[in-house]
Design a protein around this motif. Sequence first.
Motif, mmCIF file in Angstrom:
data_model
loop_
_atom_site.group_PDB
_atom_site.id
_atom_site.type_symbol
_atom_site.label_atom_id
_atom_site.label_comp_id
_atom_site.label_asym_id
_atom_site.label_seq_id
_atom_site.Cartn_x
_atom_site.Cartn_y
_atom_site.Cartn_z
ATOM 1 N N MET A 76 30.451 28.529 35.176
ATOM 2 C CA MET A 76 30.313 27.089 35.416
ATOM 3 C C MET A 76 31.272 26.645 36.535
ATOM 4 S SD MET A 76 29.508 24.013 34.527
ATOM 5 C CE MET A 76 30.186 22.544 35.250
ATOM 6 N N ALA A 77 32.534 27.117 36.450
ATOM 7 C CA ALA A 77 33.546 26.717 37.434
ATOM 8 C C ALA A 77 33.171 27.224 38.835
ATOM 9 C CB ALA A 77 34.908 27.274 37.011
ATOM 10 N N LEU A 78 32.764 28.489 38.904
ATOM 11 C CA LEU A 78 32.413 29.071 40.208
ATOM 12 C C LEU A 78 31.245 28.309 40.841
ATOM 13 C CD1 LEU A 78 32.515 31.293 42.377
ATOM 14 C CD2 LEU A 78 31.180 32.760 40.865
ATOM 15 N N GLU A 79 30.208 28.053 40.045
ATOM 16 C CA GLU A 79 29.029 27.381 40.604
ATOM 17 C C GLU A 79 29.334 25.929 40.982
ATOM 18 O OE1 GLU A 79 26.167 28.871 41.637
ATOM 19 O OE2 GLU A 79 27.608 30.478 41.253
ATOM 20 N N SER A 80 30.287 25.299 40.283
ATOM 21 C CA SER A 80 30.619 23.906 40.605
ATOM 22 C C SER A 80 31.422 23.826 41.899
ATOM 23 C CB SER A 80 31.438 23.269 39.469
ATOM 24 O OG SER A 80 30.713 23.322 38.281
ATOM 25 N N VAL A 81 32.363 24.765 42.062
ATOM 26 C CA VAL A 81 33.169 24.738 43.290
ATOM 27 C C VAL A 81 32.289 25.047 44.500
ATOM 28 C CG1 VAL A 81 34.095 27.105 43.605
ATOM 29 C CG2 VAL A 81 35.606 25.151 43.859
ATOM 30 N N ARG A 82 31.288 25.896 44.280
ATOM 31 C CA ARG A 82 30.356 26.207 45.382
ATOM 32 C C ARG A 82 29.566 24.972 45.797
ATOM 33 N NH1 ARG A 82 28.188 32.184 43.446
ATOM 34 N NH2 ARG A 82 29.810 33.341 44.533
ATOM 35 N N LYS A 83 29.437 24.020 44.878
ATOM 36 C CA LYS A 83 28.696 22.793 45.204
ATOM 37 C C LYS A 83 29.636 21.696 45.697
ATOM 38 C CE LYS A 83 24.754 23.484 42.195
ATOM 39 N NZ LYS A 83 23.979 23.949 43.342
ATOM 40 N N GLY A 84 30.893 22.034 45.917
ATOM 41 C CA GLY A 84 31.815 21.090 46.552
ATOM 42 C C GLY A 84 32.736 20.345 45.608
ATOM 43 N N ALA A 85 32.695 20.633 44.279
ATOM 44 C CA ALA A 85 33.567 19.903 43.344
ATOM 45 C C ALA A 85 34.956 20.534 43.316
ATOM 46 C CB ALA A 85 32.953 19.954 41.948
ATOM 47 N N SER A 86 35.960 19.718 42.930
ATOM 48 C CA SER A 86 37.273 20.323 42.646
ATOM 49 C C SER A 86 37.282 20.644 41.149
ATOM 50 C CB SER A 86 38.402 19.376 43.029
ATOM 51 O OG SER A 86 38.290 18.187 42.287
ATOM 52 N N VAL A 87 37.716 21.880 40.817
ATOM 53 C CA VAL A 87 37.543 22.368 39.444
ATOM 54 C C VAL A 87 38.816 23.042 38.948
ATOM 55 C CG1 VAL A 87 36.119 23.817 37.923
ATOM 56 C CG2 VAL A 87 35.132 22.921 40.036
ATOM 57 N N ARG B 124 34.695 44.112 31.137
ATOM 58 C CA ARG B 124 36.018 43.600 31.534
ATOM 59 C C ARG B 124 36.116 43.445 33.038
ATOM 60 N NH1 ARG B 124 38.637 47.551 30.318
ATOM 61 N NH2 ARG B 124 36.801 48.472 29.393
ATOM 62 N N SER B 125 35.584 44.438 33.757
ATOM 63 C CA SER B 125 35.648 44.316 35.216
ATOM 64 C C SER B 125 34.872 43.084 35.660
ATOM 65 C CB SER B 125 35.054 45.554 35.885
ATOM 66 O OG SER B 125 35.707 46.679 35.412
ATOM 67 N N TYR B 126 33.751 42.808 34.958
ATOM 68 C CA TYR B 126 32.929 41.673 35.381
ATOM 69 C C TYR B 126 33.658 40.342 35.157
ATOM 70 C CZ TYR B 126 29.068 38.450 35.993
ATOM 71 O OH TYR B 126 28.274 37.415 36.440
ATOM 72 N N VAL B 127 34.245 40.154 33.971
ATOM 73 C CA VAL B 127 34.863 38.848 33.711
ATOM 74 C C VAL B 127 36.083 38.638 34.618
ATOM 75 C CG1 VAL B 127 36.335 39.497 31.733
ATOM 76 C CG2 VAL B 127 35.487 37.197 31.895
ATOM 77 N N HIS B 128 36.844 39.716 34.862
ATOM 78 C CA HIS B 128 38.001 39.550 35.756
ATOM 79 C C HIS B 128 37.539 39.385 37.206
ATOM 80 C CE1 HIS B 128 40.935 39.951 32.639
ATOM 81 N NE2 HIS B 128 40.305 41.013 32.175
ATOM 82 N N GLY B 129 36.441 40.040 37.550
ATOM 83 C CA GLY B 129 35.869 39.882 38.897
ATOM 84 C C GLY B 129 35.401 38.446 39.108
ATOM 85 N N LEU B 130 34.806 37.871 38.047
ATOM 86 C CA LEU B 130 34.310 36.498 38.134
ATOM 87 C C LEU B 130 35.471 35.525 38.342
ATOM 88 C CD1 LEU B 130 31.442 35.387 37.815
ATOM 89 C CD2 LEU B 130 31.879 35.105 35.367
ATOM 90 N N ALA B 131 36.574 35.760 37.620
ATOM 91 C CA ALA B 131 37.750 34.887 37.770
ATOM 92 C C ALA B 131 38.297 34.993 39.195
ATOM 93 C CB ALA B 131 38.818 35.276 36.749
ATOM 94 N N ALA B 132 38.359 36.222 39.708
ATOM 95 C CA ALA B 132 38.891 36.416 41.066
ATOM 96 C C ALA B 132 37.995 35.723 42.095
ATOM 97 C CB ALA B 132 39.008 37.915 41.356
ATOM 98 N N LEU B 133 36.695 35.856 41.897
ATOM 99 C CA LEU B 133 35.735 35.236 42.816
ATOM 100 C C LEU B 133 35.885 33.708 42.771
ATOM 101 C CD1 LEU B 133 33.495 36.445 44.557
ATOM 102 C CD2 LEU B 133 31.929 36.188 42.640
ATOM 103 N N ALA B 134 35.987 33.169 41.544
ATOM 104 C CA ALA B 134 36.117 31.709 41.393
ATOM 105 C C ALA B 134 37.380 31.231 42.109
ATOM 106 C CB ALA B 134 36.159 31.350 39.910
ATOM 107 N N GLU B 135 38.491 31.952 41.928
ATOM 108 C CA GLU B 135 39.743 31.536 42.590
ATOM 109 C C GLU B 135 39.618 31.623 44.106
ATOM 110 O OE1 GLU B 135 43.561 32.210 39.737
ATOM 111 O OE2 GLU B 135 42.585 34.002 40.492
ATOM 112 N N SER B 136 38.949 32.699 44.557
ATOM 113 C CA SER B 136 38.847 32.860 46.014
ATOM 114 C C SER B 136 38.028 31.721 46.623
ATOM 115 C CB SER B 136 38.236 34.221 46.372
ATOM 116 O OG SER B 136 36.863 34.197 46.069
ATOM 117 N N GLU B 137 37.157 31.081 45.801
ATOM 118 C CA GLU B 137 36.347 29.973 46.344
ATOM 119 C C GLU B 137 36.980 28.605 46.038
ATOM 120 O OE1 GLU B 137 32.280 30.323 46.622
ATOM 121 O OE2 GLU B 137 32.238 32.506 46.397
ATOM 122 N N GLY B 138 38.160 28.602 45.394
ATOM 123 C CA GLY B 138 38.881 27.329 45.244
ATOM 124 C C GLY B 138 39.086 26.836 43.811
ATOM 125 N N VAL B 139 38.592 27.543 42.797
ATOM 126 C CA VAL B 139 38.819 27.100 41.408
ATOM 127 C C VAL B 139 40.283 27.355 41.056
ATOM 128 C CG1 VAL B 139 38.257 27.548 38.979
ATOM 129 C CG2 VAL B 139 36.441 27.620 40.709
#
Length: 465
Positions: free
Chosen positions: A38-49, A178-193
């Motif tokens: 949810m956080a990753l997709e929201s930041v991709r749409k321009g929200a601050s999350v 585990r790799s997926y959930v940590h990868g998702l967190a890293a991706l979200a942070e890299s996009e601004g979450v």
Amino acid sequence: MEESSANPPADVPSRQGLTFDLDVDICVIGGGLAGLTMALESVRKGASVAVLEGRSIGWNASGHNLGTVMPGYGVAASDLIERVGFEDARHLWTLAQEGADYVRATAARMPGIALTDGALEVSRVDAGDELISRLQTLGEDFGTEVEGWQTDRVREVLKTDRYFHAIHFPKAFQIDARSYVHGLAALAESEGVRIFEDTPVVGIDPAGIRKRVFTPSAKLRCSHVVLAGNAHLGAPSQRLTATLLPTWRYAALTEPLAERLADAVAFQGSVSDTHGIDHFRIVDGDRLLWSSPETTWQGDPRRYAKRIESRIAAIFPKLGPVKIADTWGGMFGQTVHGMPQIGEVQPGLWILSGFGRQGLNTTAMGGQLLARSILSGDDRWRLFSPFELVWAGGSAGRIAGQAIDLWTRGHSATAGALSRFRERARSREQAREYATEARIASAKAQASVARQHASAAMHEDRSRG
Ligand SMILES: Cc1cc2nc3c(=O)[nH]c(=O)nc-3n(C[C@H](O)[C@H](O)[C@H](O)COP(=O)(O)OP(=O)(O)OC[C@H]3O[C@@H](n4cnc5c(N)ncnc54)[C@H](O)[C@@H]3O)c2cc1C
């Protein structure tokens, strides 16, 4: 090589807690698969999350599941049709497929995640008619790629008499959870979450345009709050927490089994049974990753090692003794109707929860859907409205849940034993028929030889006479 132990990957960063007041557009409570998507997709749409995680990313179910990504939901397609009608059921199914596609595409961007393809849903009973009707609904009505496998074909790849026919999902796949959930967190942070760990949310004030979210050391103001805390949510909404039946599922990884594993299991994807009891797959070439026991109270996963060993022995006796190298468990929240809770509870307060045993594709679907709902006005979350927030029964619900689980397992074991008994009776009957046919054929042959002898003797007598 796929990573498979229960310990978190070594290079997982730990994140600071929230110690200062913060203003964002969207506050997501819970850093599991649902909240992170949810956080990753929201930041991709321009929200601050901001994501507020009470413990650490992926410590629960999201980091300890078996990584099987299936189409659909944890409820049967026919039940879905019965509940919401054919057209809405088909729309819901399409959304769930988009969730699976999302996980595939996202995992493909993460280094070191090996995807393996295919899943078999095996039947513990010999009920071929049901298979045909399920294949028709899934394949023809819902457009899911499926194949029906007859018992012989199943037993070519799974050397056990416990399983009969199966549905093969060639497009289902597996990831390392585990790799997926940590990868998702890293991706979200890299996009601004902004992700804060060790930050339990202890209260929310959802009134007004700007909502307030309270943690022990700071508060946050936002326009939208997303409750993605699974059955752990607790203080922010006890009422919503009570709509989930917390269920702990335990899993184990075996020691390497060398060549004897290939003699028993030749299927490289995951295998689960139609009763939701056993779920396993091969990892690291010659180990089994296996999940089975469930409780509605938290237990020590080590206590379940023996239970898993005996499940493996019961299903694959040919394997011989199997040693467990590691055990772990995770909790998921189950709704009374079996479908996830996705939608707006009151203006600006959203729920994203109740993903049950099948959370990989559905959390991805739910996360994308809510991000689009909040930021692009997509109102397809209303497809989930028929699945209301029903109280899960508190302690009585837990006792009933455990009893139902035990009953399902007992019922499934009895039904399986009956099917195997019928199968053995059928093959005994067939052997008897073959033996009778052989006896008749041999008697006929003997009679024919006797007739030939008699006619030869008569012929000889006549020639002598
Ligand atoms: C053993 C096992 C095997 C499984 N195998 C599969 C599988 O193969 N395929 C599949 O599709 N699904 C599988 N599942 C199910 C799947 O893992 C879950 O459905 C999914 O992970 C749920 O994700 P979530 O984000 O809703 O919940 P969680 O992973 O529980 O994340 C919720 C997070 O919210 C945080 N939180 C809660 N309350 C608060 C609060 N007040 N403040 C701050 N943070 C809070 C929690 O600390 C937690 O980290 C399995 C589950 C288990 C246990």
